[in-house]
Structure formats: structure tokens, C-alpha cells
Design an enzyme around this catalytic site. Structure first.
Site, PDB file in Angstrom:
ATOM      1  N   CYS A  77       0.718  -1.097   0.162  1.00  0.00           N
ATOM      2  CA  CYS A  77       0.081   0.073  -0.278  1.00  0.00           C
ATOM      3  C   CYS A  77       0.746   1.266  -0.094  1.00  0.00           C
ATOM      4  O   CYS A  77       2.485   1.524   0.240  1.00  0.00           O
ATOM      5  CB  CYS A  77      -0.875   0.015   0.925  1.00  0.00           C
ATOM      6  SG  CYS A  77       0.461  -0.110   2.623  1.00  0.00           S
ATOM      7  N   CYS A 126       3.054   1.458   2.702  1.00  0.00           N
ATOM      8  CA  CYS A 126       4.371   0.901   3.521  1.00  0.00           C
ATOM      9  C   CYS A 126       5.341   1.251   2.098  1.00  0.00           C
ATOM     10  O   CYS A 126       6.696   1.397   2.770  1.00  0.00           O
ATOM     11  CB  CYS A 126       3.669  -0.589   2.766  1.00  0.00           C
ATOM     12  SG  CYS A 126       2.508  -2.104   3.344  1.00  0.00           S
TER      13      CYS A 126
END
Length: 81
Positions: free
Chosen positions: A10, A13
Site C-alpha cells: 500500500c 508501506c
């Protein structure tokens, strides 16, 4: 030092990975950075919320993206004495 960024890929991240790489550069240390996206492996660390930061197999941060200064602090604490 081995650093793992746990997460599904994501945007948070990716942000955590960027901040970690910048902090590593700031400190001038040599580390191995690994991205872990396998859900079973992430869960094996007891992590239920991503992104997470693991240093030398110890979970240091879960569910947030800290600023660079905080990551530098976390890395300094993890350095061998």
C-alpha cells in the site's frame, strides 16, 4: 542489521520504505532492507496492522509511518553497542 518492511504494498508501506532508506542514508550505515508482502509471514510476526518495521527480527513499529527523525532514533537504538 536486517530491516524488514511488512505490508501489502500500500501507499503507507511505500512511504515507510522511503523514510527508512532516507534514515539509513542519514546514518551512513550498511543494512539489508527487505519488503515482506506475504500475509502469512506478516502474521507470523504478530502484526495485524501494516505497515510494520522489523529490525533484526524484532518488531519496532506497527500501523503507522513515522517521520525520518523517529526512524533515525529507532535505528540508533538498534545498532550494536
Amino acid at each position: 542489521m536486517n530491516i524488514k518492511i511488512l505490508g501489502s504494498g500500500c501507499s503507507n508501506c511505500a512511504k515507510l520504505e522511503k523514510v527508512v532508506r532516507e534514515a539509513v542514508d542519514d546514518l551512513g550505515i550498511v543494512v539489508e532492507i527487505e519488503k515482506v508482502q506475504d500475509v502469512a509471514e506478516i502474521i507470523s510476526y504478530g502484526v495485524m496492522s501494516t505497515p510494520a518495521l522489523v529490525i533484526d527480527e524484532v518488531v519496532k513499529l506497527v500501523g503507522k509511518v513515522p517521520n525520518r527523525a523517529r526512524v533515525v532514533e529507532i535505528l540508533k537504538q538498534a545498532l550494536p553497542q
